[in-house]
Design a protein around this motif. Structure first.
Motif, PDB file in Angstrom:
ATOM      1  N   UNK A  58      14.566  40.487  68.460  1.00 47.32           N
ATOM      2  CA  UNK A  58      15.908  41.075  68.583  1.00 47.32           C
ATOM      3  C   UNK A  58      16.158  42.123  67.501  1.00 47.32           C
ATOM      4  N   UNK A  59      15.479  41.973  66.357  1.00 44.70           N
ATOM      5  CA  UNK A  59      15.575  42.982  65.313  1.00 44.70           C
ATOM      6  C   UNK A  59      16.617  42.756  64.247  1.00 44.70           C
ATOM      7  N   UNK A  60      17.250  41.593  64.209  1.00 40.54           N
ATOM      8  CA  UNK A  60      18.291  41.350  63.201  1.00 40.54           C
ATOM      9  C   UNK A  60      18.135  39.971  62.571  1.00 40.54           C
ATOM     10  N   UNK A  61      16.939  39.671  62.133  1.00 42.33           N
ATOM     11  CA  UNK A  61      16.670  38.366  61.523  1.00 42.33           C
ATOM     12  C   UNK A  61      17.551  38.124  60.313  1.00 42.33           C
ATOM     13  N   UNK A  62      17.766  39.172  59.501  1.00 40.74           N
ATOM     14  CA  UNK A  62      18.559  38.996  58.281  1.00 40.74           C
ATOM     15  C   UNK A  62      19.986  38.597  58.600  1.00 40.74           C
ATOM     16  N   UNK A  63      20.581  39.167  59.640  1.00 45.49           N
ATOM     17  CA  UNK A  63      21.953  38.816  60.012  1.00 45.49           C
ATOM     18  C   UNK A  63      22.029  37.376  60.513  1.00 45.49           C
ATOM     19  N   UNK A  64      21.057  36.985  61.312  1.00 46.84           N
ATOM     20  CA  UNK A  64      21.034  35.611  61.827  1.00 46.84           C
ATOM     21  C   UNK A  64      20.795  34.610  60.705  1.00 46.84           C
ATOM     22  N   UNK A  65      19.952  34.978  59.748  1.00 42.40           N
ATOM     23  CA  UNK A  65      19.686  34.081  58.617  1.00 42.40           C
ATOM     24  C   UNK A  65      20.942  33.916  57.771  1.00 42.40           C
ATOM     25  N   UNK A  66      21.671  34.995  57.534  1.00 39.45           N
ATOM     26  CA  UNK A  66      22.926  34.918  56.786  1.00 39.45           C
ATOM     27  C   UNK A  66      23.932  34.034  57.531  1.00 39.45           C
ATOM     28  N   UNK A  67      24.003  34.183  58.855  1.00 41.99           N
ATOM     29  CA  UNK A  67      24.905  33.349  59.662  1.00 41.99           C
ATOM     30  C   UNK A  67      24.526  31.870  59.540  1.00 41.99           C
ATOM     31  N   UNK A  68      23.231  31.586  59.532  1.00 42.07           N
ATOM     32  CA  UNK A  68      22.784  30.188  59.369  1.00 42.07           C
ATOM     33  C   UNK A  68      23.146  29.664  57.988  1.00 42.07           C
ATOM     34  N   UNK A  69      23.062  30.513  56.968  1.00 40.80           N
ATOM     35  CA  UNK A  69      23.454  30.088  55.616  1.00 40.80           C
ATOM     36  C   UNK A  69      24.954  29.807  55.554  1.00 40.80           C
ATOM     37  N   UNK A  70      25.765  30.601  56.232  1.00 40.05           N
ATOM     38  CA  UNK A  70      27.209  30.343  56.265  1.00 40.05           C
ATOM     39  C   UNK A  70      27.510  29.025  56.974  1.00 40.05           C
ATOM     40  N   UNK A  71      26.703  28.700  57.953  1.00 40.41           N
ATOM     41  CA  UNK A  71      26.894  27.479  58.738  1.00 40.41           C
ATOM     42  C   UNK A  71      26.366  26.239  58.020  1.00 40.41           C
ATOM     43  N   UNK A  72      25.193  26.359  57.365  1.00 42.51           N
ATOM     44  CA  UNK A  72      24.516  25.181  56.817  1.00 42.51           C
ATOM     45  C   UNK A  72      24.474  25.101  55.290  1.00 42.51           C
ATOM     46  N   UNK A  73      24.711  26.199  54.590  1.00 41.55           N
ATOM     47  CA  UNK A  73      24.676  26.160  53.129  1.00 41.55           C
ATOM     48  C   UNK A  73      23.533  26.966  52.540  1.00 41.55           C
ATOM     49  N   UNK A  74      23.207  26.662  51.277  1.00 37.03           N
ATOM     50  CA  UNK A  74      22.236  27.450  50.518  1.00 37.03           C
ATOM     51  C   UNK A  74      20.794  27.284  50.972  1.00 37.03           C
ATOM     52  N   UNK A  75      20.460  26.154  51.586  1.00 38.27           N
ATOM     53  CA  UNK A  75      19.099  25.893  52.033  1.00 38.27           C
ATOM     54  C   UNK A  75      19.104  25.706  53.544  1.00 38.27           C
TER      55      UNK A  75
END
Length: 152
Positions: A58-75
């Motif tokens: 999709x080309x936006x791994x960094x955005x999805x990773x940031x969204x996962x961090x907002x959802x789950x925390x630092x790890x």
């Protein structure tokens, strides 16, 4: 070729059953019995690298990773054997640790796998030794001394 009374379809069922059982065992082991199983993250990331592949395509791994961090925390567990770290202090500690690097760093062995350079070295102790060998070349005082030769 086949025993009497057994058909090709019967053998195919046995092979398919063995493959499905193996996949199920890998799934269960990676999902619930990994040393990373207590780290939250996307479902696909808990047993495969599919989450990473999908978002790389999709080309936006960094955005999805940031969204996962907002959802789950630092790890966040983004792969069956990979964790994304989102806390600055934790990142600093990881970089200072003497953990071995992942095998994917071996791709930097150029021109081929026989040549292990600073970037492609995965063994932490050998990486530190190589770093000590090249570090003086990056010292500010040596960069200043070399500047006239580089500026030509």
């Amino acid at each position: 070729m086949f025993e009497e009374g057994h058909t090709y379809a019967a053998y195919l069922k046995v092979v398919a059953g063995a493959v499905l059982t193996s996949l199920a065992l890998v799934f269960v082991r990676r999902r619930w019995f990994s040393f990373l199983s207590d780290i939250p993250g996307p479902f696909l990331g808990s047993f495969s690298v599919l989450w990473q592949i999908i978002h790389a395509i999709k080309g936006h791994t960094e955005e999805e990773t940031i969204a996962e961090h907002k959802k789950h925390g630092d790890f966040v567990r983004i792969g069956f054997n990979e964790v994304s770290i989102g806390h600055p202090n934790a990142i600093n500690e990881v970089l200072k640790s003497q953990m071995n690097k992942g095998d994917w760093y071996r791709i930097f062995s150029l021109p081929d796998s026989r040549y292990v350079n600073q970037m492609s070295e995965v063994d932490a102790k050998r990486h530190i030794t190589k770093t000590k060998n090249v570090a003086p070349g990056y010292a500010f005082s040596n960069v200043i001394k070399a500047e006239p030769q580089v500026a030509r």
